[in-house]
Write a protein that holds these residues in place. Structure first.
Motif, short mmCIF file in Angstrom:
data_model
loop_
_atom_site.label_atom_id
_atom_site.label_comp_id
_atom_site.label_asym_id
_atom_site.label_seq_id
_atom_site.Cartn_x
_atom_site.Cartn_y
_atom_site.Cartn_z
N ALA A 48 0.84 -1.22 0.00
CA ALA A 48 0.00 0.00 0.00
C ALA A 48 0.86 1.24 0.00
N ALA A 49 1.92 1.24 0.79
CA ALA A 49 2.82 2.39 0.83
C ALA A 49 3.52 2.59 -0.52
N ALA A 50 3.97 1.51 -1.11
CA ALA A 50 4.66 1.59 -2.40
C ALA A 50 3.74 2.07 -3.52
N ALA A 51 2.46 1.79 -3.39
CA ALA A 51 1.49 2.18 -4.42
C ALA A 51 1.18 3.66 -4.40
N GLU A 52 1.51 4.34 -3.34
CA GLU A 52 1.19 5.78 -3.24
C GLU A 52 2.19 6.64 -3.99
#
Length: 125
Positions: A121-125
């Motif tokens: 989720a963090a990488a997708a931001e």
């Protein structure tokens, strides 16, 4: 917090200072209470020390003031109290905080799917 009597005797370093370890027989309860015992014992045998000097070093500028943060922690962590983790997550304005009920200090070992989902989720931001 680390319980008194959990630390092994400090190991003197040739260059000065000391390394600190958790006693291997106490490691499973202190750090890894919710992972299989065999895995916790292997973690105890291969633990990386912390230099005693690191516990008293001044911190630099906190990265959480300028870098987005995400947080995951367990409610059964005996090393960093969950209330302290909640405070730090809120202070850092964590974009997402995941609290894993019953997870110990090694939430990444006991709940790898939750940790990897948060990283995704963090990488997708």
């Amino acid at each position: 917090m680390v319980e008194l009597g959990t630390l092994a005797s400090p190991v003197a370093l040739a260059e000065g200072g000391e390394d600190l370890y958790i006693q291997q027989d106490k490691f499973p309860h202190q750090f890894a209470a919710n992972v299989p015992l065999a895995q916790a014992k292997a973690m105890a045998a291969t633990q990386r020390p912390i230099k005693s000097a690191a516990l008293g070093e001044a911190a630099g500028a906190p990265a959480w003031k300028s870098i987005p943060s995400w947080s995951i922690y367990g409610t059964a962590d005996l090393n960093i109290p969950p209330a302290a983790m909640a405070f730090m997550s809120e202070r850092a304005k964590s974009k997402k905080t995941v609290v894993v009920n019953g997870a110990s200090h090694v939430v990444m070992a006991s709940h790898p799917h939750e940790v990897s989902a948060l990283i995704d989720a963090a990488a997708a931001e």
